[in-house]
Design an enzyme around this catalytic site. Sequence first.
Site, PDB file in Angstrom:
ATOM      1  N   ARG A 178      26.394 111.216  54.618  1.00 54.99           N
ATOM      2  CA  ARG A 178      26.404 111.010  52.900  1.00 54.99           C
ATOM      3  C   ARG A 178      27.005 112.679  52.033  1.00 54.99           C
ATOM      4  O   ARG A 178      27.861 112.422  51.499  1.00 54.99           O
ATOM      5  CB  ARG A 178      25.078 111.964  52.991  1.00 54.99           C
ATOM      6  CG  ARG A 178      23.495 110.552  52.830  1.00 54.99           C
ATOM      7  CD  ARG A 178      22.067 110.698  52.812  1.00 54.99           C
ATOM      8  NE  ARG A 178      22.646 111.340  51.253  1.00 54.99           N
ATOM      9  CZ  ARG A 178      20.772 112.391  50.770  1.00 54.99           C
ATOM     10  NH1 ARG A 178      20.189 112.079  51.772  1.00 54.99           N
ATOM     11  NH2 ARG A 178      20.732 112.185  49.362  1.00 54.99           N
ATOM     12  N   CYS A 236      20.021 120.531  50.905  1.00 61.64           N
ATOM     13  CA  CYS A 236      20.248 119.374  51.600  1.00 61.64           C
ATOM     14  C   CYS A 236      20.251 118.037  50.031  1.00 61.64           C
ATOM     15  O   CYS A 236      20.379 118.461  48.881  1.00 61.64           O
ATOM     16  CB  CYS A 236      19.142 119.018  52.030  1.00 61.64           C
ATOM     17  SG  CYS A 236      17.343 119.504  51.270  1.00 61.64           S
TER      18      CYS A 236
END
Length: 281
Positions: A178, A236
């Site tokens: 990611r 995050c």
Amino acid sequence: MTATSAILSAAGLRDELAGSRPPVLLDVRWQLGGPDQRPAYEAGHLPGAVYVDLDRELAGPAGSGGRHPLPDPEAFGAVMRRAGVSTGAPVVVYDGGQGWAAARAWWLLRRTGHADVRVLDGGLAAWTAAGGAVTADRVTPAEGDFKPTPGVAGLLDADGAAARARAGVLLDARAGERYRGEVEPIDPVGGHIPGALSAPTTENVGPDGRFLAADALRARFTALGVTDGTPVGVYCGSGVSGAHQVLALEVAGLDADLYAGSWSEWSADPERPVATGPDPQ
């Protein structure tokens, strides 16, 4: 607080529950995109533990501030008091074992003024593996008196996160793919904040879900450029696993701030720059 006082082993918790000053227990089981965990709590939880719903009680409504923005302080305080949390009483938080949700509750309590809150290392899985009992008994605690401080300490906004990447260290706690922008299953854009370093939260723990030793964690973060006095920020996807990274840093004896809006807030604004690939820039 000492470097390891933010977490507690199952054996340590068992001793404290049998002592003269047992902690308040919060069950914060949660799955990203998964089913409501209240039925799992009702089927079996640590004796005396109160269930707290991360999506509804440890976060505000999703929107421009991301998928898990911070909850309204008054609402958060009411939830904690309902769960039996008082300012002078110890609190231990646990989840199903991943530690992310428990760390979110730990971070919120610590950064809004509660000085004695810890995470059960390894969560419910560690407790049962150590022979700890679970119960389906209904829990109705006495009302607590905890009131969050007006401001949340250790919090970065988007501009602060960008500045931390330029002058300090900004850690991206998501999975490496990611960070690199190879996949993005949730948010509108893949990639990372320019200047951020990839530091997946999953590398803070062993196969059993328990934190690595403090010296191993410190070595990990030192290799990423984090030393005593380094300004550190963490983000995050939406401010949940990032709290786990802040917790890991504290176990290692290092301080860090959290960008709670994280990638879900950053990527929602097309004006903000996005970097891809394995390098920070």
